[in-house]
Motif scaffolding. Structure first.
Motif: not given
Length: 451
Positions: A1-18, A299-301
């Motif tokens: 498997m590729a190392s974790a740093t090479e994979d896309p990672v969820l960095e942040r999320y935003f909530k505000g829409h209804k 993105t990372n990859f």
């Protein structure tokens, strides 16, 4: 498997829409993200720590599309209220409004130089606008059903559009003619766009497919069936080597176009994913859907030499294949009932929300292709944030002036429709005149031959 740093990672999320998200776009400097939703609002998210998010209120129905201008000084939005608005993306959020379409507007797209804006509508037309003078230029008519999306080519010479008439058309912006037509679909395309070099187009199909054509030779290059639900949106990586897709099966997929295969499946949303986009530099991408959340990924990859990675991946062409080697689930939890970030409302107006989650699904895709049902609670009308909306006296534009401007815009809308009808009649007259001249020439030739 590729190392974790090479994979896309969820960095942040935003909530505000209804309610469900419909569209999103990064600013050119990559420091802001604009989102549109069924809740009739636009939101502008700043990536700086502790920065406020701005909510732009004004549309009277679902906001279907949003895009930054290339210079980042304007934000265009389209809505089911039949209008297109241009906003200044700051705290005040001033806007101007166009009412040229006679049905809901489905997409907006700036040309690369920022001089023009293309809008696509359920009135079966594409319209092009001059941004410097903020006036209507011309319409493109050939589609026989609702137009879902229209995009400029990188050089601005072409426009690609997709429609529920199951065709994708390419238009020449110089002579305003349809110069190419692709129609090999079992369903229709929900979304279409050019690759960064302008040599290819890719489509997101309601029939669960993703297709890539080379428009120089009119050839279907690649055909992917990696989703188990309709594909709602696609986005090319700026390198042109990767394509990300968003689907009603609740996943994002990343395709390596050089190798012609799926390399990542991203699990993060609950329910259908309606929109996805890479940042202008490609280092980030964002997604949104029926769960009302905006997920921001690193993105990372794209920094990898991907040949070695692709050899380790499964070539997955059907949704019933075994789990993908690089299915990615967010490492950090993002609860769906998290506290909303600080939001500042910039304008106020009447608005309507859909009452049923099913309506969200039906609007974006063929309901029969949905693999995941929307929860009715995702679009339930809520009023708890109404207290932070400015009162009538705090409007930046007096109500009387607004009403007068709306009346003027309605009159201009009627004039625009009249001009469009006259354009069509003039075209028909020109065609008939051409036929008459050709027949006259044939008769003249025949008389000469007899004599």
């Amino acid at each position: 498997m590729a190392s974790a740093t090479e994979d896309p990672v969820l960095e942040r999320y935003f909530k505000g829409h209804k309610a469900a998200l419909t569209s999103l776009d990064f600013s050119s400097n990559g420091k802001q993200l604009a989102t549109a939703s069924w809740d009739t609002f636009l939101m502008l998210w700043n990536f700086k720590p502790h920065a406020r998010a701005y909510r732009y209120v004004g549309h009277k129905d679902v906001v279907t599309s949003v895009q930054f201008s290339p210079h980042g000084n304007l934000l265009a939005s389209a809505s089911r209220d039949r209008t297109v608005r241009l906003w200044i993306p700051d705290k005040r959020g001033k806007f101007s409004e166009f009412k040229a379409h006679t049905a809901p507007v489905r997409s907006v797209d700036f040309s690369a130089d920022g001089q023009f804006l293309a809008t696509a509508s359920e009135d079966k037309s594409i319209k092009v606008w001059n941004m410097y003078r903020q006036r209507f230029l011309y319409s493109l008519y050939r589609h026989t059903h609702w137009v879902r999306c229209a995009k400029f080519s990188p050089d601005g010479r072409l426009i690609v559009s997709c429609s529920e008439d199951k065709t994708i058309k390419i238009w020449d912006t110089t002579n305003k003619q349809c110069v190419n037509n692709f129609s090999d679909f079992t369903g229709f395309a929900n979304f279409v766009d050019f690759n960064p070099s302008g040599t290819c187009i890719a489509s997101a199909g309601s029939d669960q497919t993703v297709k890539v054509w080379d428009i120089r030779v009119n050839k279907l290059l690649q055909h992917y069936q990696v989703h188990s639900g309709g594909v709602n949106c696609i986005s090319f990586h700026p390198s042109g080597n990767y394509l990300i897709t968003a689907s009603s099966d609740g996943t994002l997929k990343i395709l390596d176009l050089l190798e012609g295969r799926l390399i990542y499946t991203l699990q993060g949303h609950t329910g259908p994913v309606f929109t996805v986009s890479f940042s202008k530099g490609g280092e980030l991408f964002a997604s949104g859907g029926a769960d009302t959340q905006v997920l921001l990924w690193r993105t990372n990859f794209d920094e990898l030499h991907c040949k070695g990675l692709n050899k380790r991946n499964l070539k997955r062409l059907h949704f019933d294949s075994p789990p993908h080697l690089l299915d990615i689930y967010p490492r950090t939890p993002h609860p769906h009932e998290e506290k909303v970030e600080t939001v500042e409302t910039t304008e106020t107006s009447g608005r309507t929300l859909p009452d049923k989650g099913e309506e969200v699904c039906g609007y974006f895709l063929n309901p029969s292709l949905l693999s995941l049902e929307c929860s009715p609670t995702t679009t339930k009308k809520k009023t708890e944030d109404m207290s932070d909306l400015p009162s009538e006296s705090q409007r930046s534009i007096p109500l009387a002036v607004t009403d007068a401007l709306e009346h003027i815009m309605e009159q201009l809308n009627v004039l625009t429709q009249t001009v469009s009808i006259l354009e069509q009649r003039l075209t028909l007259t020109e065609d008939k005149l051409k036929d008459c001249l050709e027949n006259q020439q044939k008769l003249f030739s025949a008389v000469q031959q007899k004599s």
